[in-house]
Write a protein that holds these residues in place. Sequence first.
Motif, PDB file in Angstrom:
ATOM      1  N   MET A 194      44.237  32.728  38.501  1.00  0.00           N
ATOM      2  CA  MET A 194      45.335  33.265  39.192  1.00  0.00           C
ATOM      3  C   MET A 194      44.580  34.108  40.210  1.00  0.00           C
ATOM      4  O   MET A 194      43.910  34.633  40.031  1.00  0.00           O
ATOM      5  CB  MET A 194      45.986  34.346  38.122  1.00  0.00           C
ATOM      6  CG  MET A 194      46.994  33.697  37.043  1.00  0.00           C
ATOM      7  SD  MET A 194      48.272  34.834  36.496  1.00  0.00           S
ATOM      8  CE  MET A 194      49.275  33.453  35.874  1.00  0.00           C
ATOM      9  N   ALA A 195      45.511  33.713  41.270  1.00  0.00           N
ATOM     10  CA  ALA A 195      45.294  34.562  42.616  1.00  0.00           C
ATOM     11  C   ALA A 195      45.741  36.149  42.464  1.00  0.00           C
ATOM     12  O   ALA A 195      46.467  36.179  41.699  1.00  0.00           O
ATOM     13  CB  ALA A 195      45.923  34.029  43.767  1.00  0.00           C
ATOM     14  N   ARG A 196      45.011  36.923  42.946  1.00  0.00           N
ATOM     15  CA  ARG A 196      45.233  38.217  42.933  1.00  0.00           C
ATOM     16  C   ARG A 196      45.539  38.869  44.349  1.00  0.00           C
ATOM     17  O   ARG A 196      44.516  38.760  45.299  1.00  0.00           O
ATOM     18  CB  ARG A 196      44.145  39.304  42.280  1.00  0.00           C
ATOM     19  CG  ARG A 196      43.873  38.896  40.821  1.00  0.00           C
ATOM     20  CD  ARG A 196      42.621  39.610  40.137  1.00  0.00           C
ATOM     21  NE  ARG A 196      42.937  40.835  40.190  1.00  0.00           N
ATOM     22  CZ  ARG A 196      43.547  41.362  39.123  1.00  0.00           C
ATOM     23  NH1 ARG A 196      44.033  40.540  38.264  1.00  0.00           N
ATOM     24  NH2 ARG A 196      43.658  42.835  38.954  1.00  0.00           N
ATOM     25  N   ILE A 197      46.600  39.465  44.648  1.00  0.00           N
ATOM     26  CA  ILE A 197      46.783  40.530  45.763  1.00  0.00           C
ATOM     27  C   ILE A 197      47.252  41.644  45.298  1.00  0.00           C
ATOM     28  O   ILE A 197      48.280  41.874  44.510  1.00  0.00           O
ATOM     29  CB  ILE A 197      48.030  39.798  46.454  1.00  0.00           C
ATOM     30  CG1 ILE A 197      47.607  38.351  46.712  1.00  0.00           C
ATOM     31  CG2 ILE A 197      48.319  40.548  47.571  1.00  0.00           C
ATOM     32  CD1 ILE A 197      48.702  37.515  47.552  1.00  0.00           C
ATOM     33  N   PHE A 198      46.587  42.771  45.779  1.00  0.00           N
ATOM     34  CA  PHE A 198      46.503  44.175  45.384  1.00  0.00           C
ATOM     35  C   PHE A 198      46.465  44.465  43.715  1.00  0.00           C
ATOM     36  O   PHE A 198      47.231  45.138  43.393  1.00  0.00           O
ATOM     37  CB  PHE A 198      47.972  44.652  45.920  1.00  0.00           C
ATOM     38  CG  PHE A 198      48.012  44.756  47.380  1.00  0.00           C
ATOM     39  CD1 PHE A 198      47.302  45.514  48.151  1.00  0.00           C
ATOM     40  CD2 PHE A 198      48.963  43.959  48.268  1.00  0.00           C
ATOM     41  CE1 PHE A 198      47.151  45.464  49.750  1.00  0.00           C
ATOM     42  CE2 PHE A 198      48.948  43.988  49.518  1.00  0.00           C
ATOM     43  CZ  PHE A 198      48.037  44.797  50.321  1.00  0.00           C
ATOM     44  N   GLY A 199      45.701  43.793  43.231  1.00  0.00           N
ATOM     45  CA  GLY A 199      45.602  43.646  41.977  1.00  0.00           C
ATOM     46  C   GLY A 199      46.387  43.169  40.888  1.00  0.00           C
ATOM     47  O   GLY A 199      46.500  43.320  39.801  1.00  0.00           O
ATOM     48  N   ILE A 200      47.615  42.392  41.714  1.00  0.00           N
ATOM     49  CA  ILE A 200      48.477  41.823  40.875  1.00  0.00           C
ATOM     50  C   ILE A 200      48.311  40.336  40.709  1.00  0.00           C
ATOM     51  O   ILE A 200      48.186  39.592  41.852  1.00  0.00           O
ATOM     52  CB  ILE A 200      49.903  41.879  41.721  1.00  0.00           C
ATOM     53  CG1 ILE A 200      50.231  43.517  41.535  1.00  0.00           C
ATOM     54  CG2 ILE A 200      51.004  41.197  40.740  1.00  0.00           C
ATOM     55  CD1 ILE A 200      50.232  43.893  42.628  1.00  0.00           C
ATOM     56  N   GLU A 201      48.253  39.592  39.773  1.00  0.00           N
ATOM     57  CA  GLU A 201      48.125  38.211  39.349  1.00  0.00           C
ATOM     58  C   GLU A 201      49.488  37.285  39.766  1.00  0.00           C
ATOM     59  O   GLU A 201      50.401  38.009  39.187  1.00  0.00           O
ATOM     60  CB  GLU A 201      47.432  37.966  38.100  1.00  0.00           C
ATOM     61  CG  GLU A 201      46.214  38.635  37.902  1.00  0.00           C
ATOM     62  CD  GLU A 201      45.517  38.118  36.586  1.00  0.00           C
ATOM     63  OE1 GLU A 201      46.199  37.286  35.908  1.00  0.00           O
ATOM     64  OE2 GLU A 201      44.294  38.537  36.682  1.00  0.00           O
ATOM     65  N   ILE A 202      49.083  36.528  40.448  1.00  0.00           N
ATOM     66  CA  ILE A 202      50.471  35.744  40.856  1.00  0.00           C
ATOM     67  C   ILE A 202      50.143  34.284  40.437  1.00  0.00           C
ATOM     68  O   ILE A 202      48.914  33.752  40.601  1.00  0.00           O
ATOM     69  CB  ILE A 202      50.887  35.820  42.174  1.00  0.00           C
ATOM     70  CG1 ILE A 202      49.518  35.411  43.258  1.00  0.00           C
ATOM     71  CG2 ILE A 202      51.408  37.101  42.669  1.00  0.00           C
ATOM     72  CD1 ILE A 202      50.065  35.367  44.680  1.00  0.00           C
ATOM     73  N   PRO A 203      51.077  33.577  39.869  1.00  0.00           N
ATOM     74  CA  PRO A 203      50.940  32.289  39.387  1.00  0.00           C
ATOM     75  C   PRO A 203      50.164  31.182  40.367  1.00  0.00           C
ATOM     76  O   PRO A 203      50.618  30.979  41.537  1.00  0.00           O
ATOM     77  CB  PRO A 203      52.104  31.775  38.672  1.00  0.00           C
ATOM     78  CG  PRO A 203      53.180  32.622  39.487  1.00  0.00           C
ATOM     79  CD  PRO A 203      52.471  33.748  39.843  1.00  0.00           C
ATOM     80  N   ASN A 204      49.130  30.275  39.867  1.00  0.00           N
ATOM     81  CA  ASN A 204      48.431  29.402  40.795  1.00  0.00           C
ATOM     82  C   ASN A 204      49.362  28.200  41.082  1.00  0.00           C
ATOM     83  O   ASN A 204      49.177  27.435  42.059  1.00  0.00           O
ATOM     84  CB  ASN A 204      47.196  28.958  40.347  1.00  0.00           C
ATOM     85  CG  ASN A 204      46.147  30.119  40.316  1.00  0.00           C
ATOM     86  OD1 ASN A 204      46.233  30.888  41.483  1.00  0.00           O
ATOM     87  ND2 ASN A 204      45.212  30.134  39.581  1.00  0.00           N
ATOM     88  N   GLU A 205      50.085  27.469  39.985  1.00  0.00           N
ATOM     89  CA  GLU A 205      50.741  26.495  40.031  1.00  0.00           C
ATOM     90  C   GLU A 205      51.965  26.389  40.963  1.00  0.00           C
ATOM     91  O   GLU A 205      52.656  25.227  41.100  1.00  0.00           O
ATOM     92  CB  GLU A 205      51.073  25.991  38.807  1.00  0.00           C
ATOM     93  CG  GLU A 205      52.064  26.616  37.611  1.00  0.00           C
ATOM     94  CD  GLU A 205      51.301  28.068  37.341  1.00  0.00           C
ATOM     95  OE1 GLU A 205      52.225  29.124  36.806  1.00  0.00           O
ATOM     96  OE2 GLU A 205      50.324  28.231  37.330  1.00  0.00           O
ATOM     97  N   LYS A 206      52.402  27.508  41.267  1.00  0.00           N
ATOM     98  CA  LYS A 206      54.013  27.731  42.098  1.00  0.00           C
ATOM     99  C   LYS A 206      53.510  27.738  43.587  1.00  0.00           C
ATOM    100  O   LYS A 206      52.441  28.131  43.898  1.00  0.00           O
ATOM    101  CB  LYS A 206      54.659  28.821  41.795  1.00  0.00           C
ATOM    102  CG  LYS A 206      55.172  28.706  40.300  1.00  0.00           C
ATOM    103  CD  LYS A 206      56.101  29.928  40.030  1.00  0.00           C
ATOM    104  CE  LYS A 206      56.780  29.927  38.668  1.00  0.00           C
ATOM    105  NZ  LYS A 206      58.000  30.726  38.473  1.00  0.00           N
ATOM    106  N   ARG A 207      54.624  27.513  44.373  1.00  0.00           N
ATOM    107  CA  ARG A 207      54.487  27.425  45.554  1.00  0.00           C
ATOM    108  C   ARG A 207      54.140  29.051  46.008  1.00  0.00           C
ATOM    109  O   ARG A 207      54.758  29.749  45.391  1.00  0.00           O
ATOM    110  CB  ARG A 207      55.843  27.074  46.544  1.00  0.00           C
ATOM    111  CG  ARG A 207      55.797  25.606  46.387  1.00  0.00           C
ATOM    112  CD  ARG A 207      57.220  25.078  46.843  1.00  0.00           C
ATOM    113  NE  ARG A 207      57.473  25.470  48.142  1.00  0.00           N
ATOM    114  CZ  ARG A 207      58.771  26.020  48.540  1.00  0.00           C
ATOM    115  NH1 ARG A 207      59.373  26.641  47.574  1.00  0.00           N
ATOM    116  NH2 ARG A 207      59.066  26.505  49.661  1.00  0.00           N
ATOM    117  N   ILE A 208      53.437  29.386  46.947  1.00  0.00           N
ATOM    118  CA  ILE A 208      53.019  30.671  47.460  1.00  0.00           C
ATOM    119  C   ILE A 208      54.368  31.439  47.796  1.00  0.00           C
ATOM    120  O   ILE A 208      54.605  32.553  47.558  1.00  0.00           O
ATOM    121  CB  ILE A 208      52.171  30.840  48.451  1.00  0.00           C
ATOM    122  CG1 ILE A 208      51.686  32.138  48.863  1.00  0.00           C
ATOM    123  CG2 ILE A 208      52.469  30.243  49.723  1.00  0.00           C
ATOM    124  CD1 ILE A 208      51.038  32.997  47.728  1.00  0.00           C
TER     125      ILE A 208
END
Length: 122
Positions: A1-15
């Motif tokens: 999972m990608a992290r932005i500001f310490g929050i993990e956002i799902p990899n499989e969805k569109r940004i």
Amino acid sequence: MARIFGIEIPNEKRIEASLPYIYGVGRQTSKRILEQAGVDPDIRTGQLSEEQLVKIAQVITSEGILIEGDLRREKQAAMKRLSAINCYRGIRHRVGLPVRGQRTSTNARTRKGKKRTVGAKK
């Protein structure tokens, strides 16, 4: 999972659909952030490079968008201020009733909580 500001956002969805996982970022804000960062909204989050993630983070900070803890703290401070000055909205927040003029005779269950039946005694 990608992290932005310490929050993990799902990899499989569109940004574009992944950014709203951050508290304080909705669909429209997500579109605006990606447009300013120059990132294609159709790319999957897992395919983003490290520099694109950094660009997105820079746009969020430069735009002054409040997210996560800062936004929660500001909302809490606003509610505390209303409660402290004893205005109508502050009293409704304190008592746990709807704040914006909704009816409470029926409905308002989200705010009031589960029904408590009061029995009639003879």
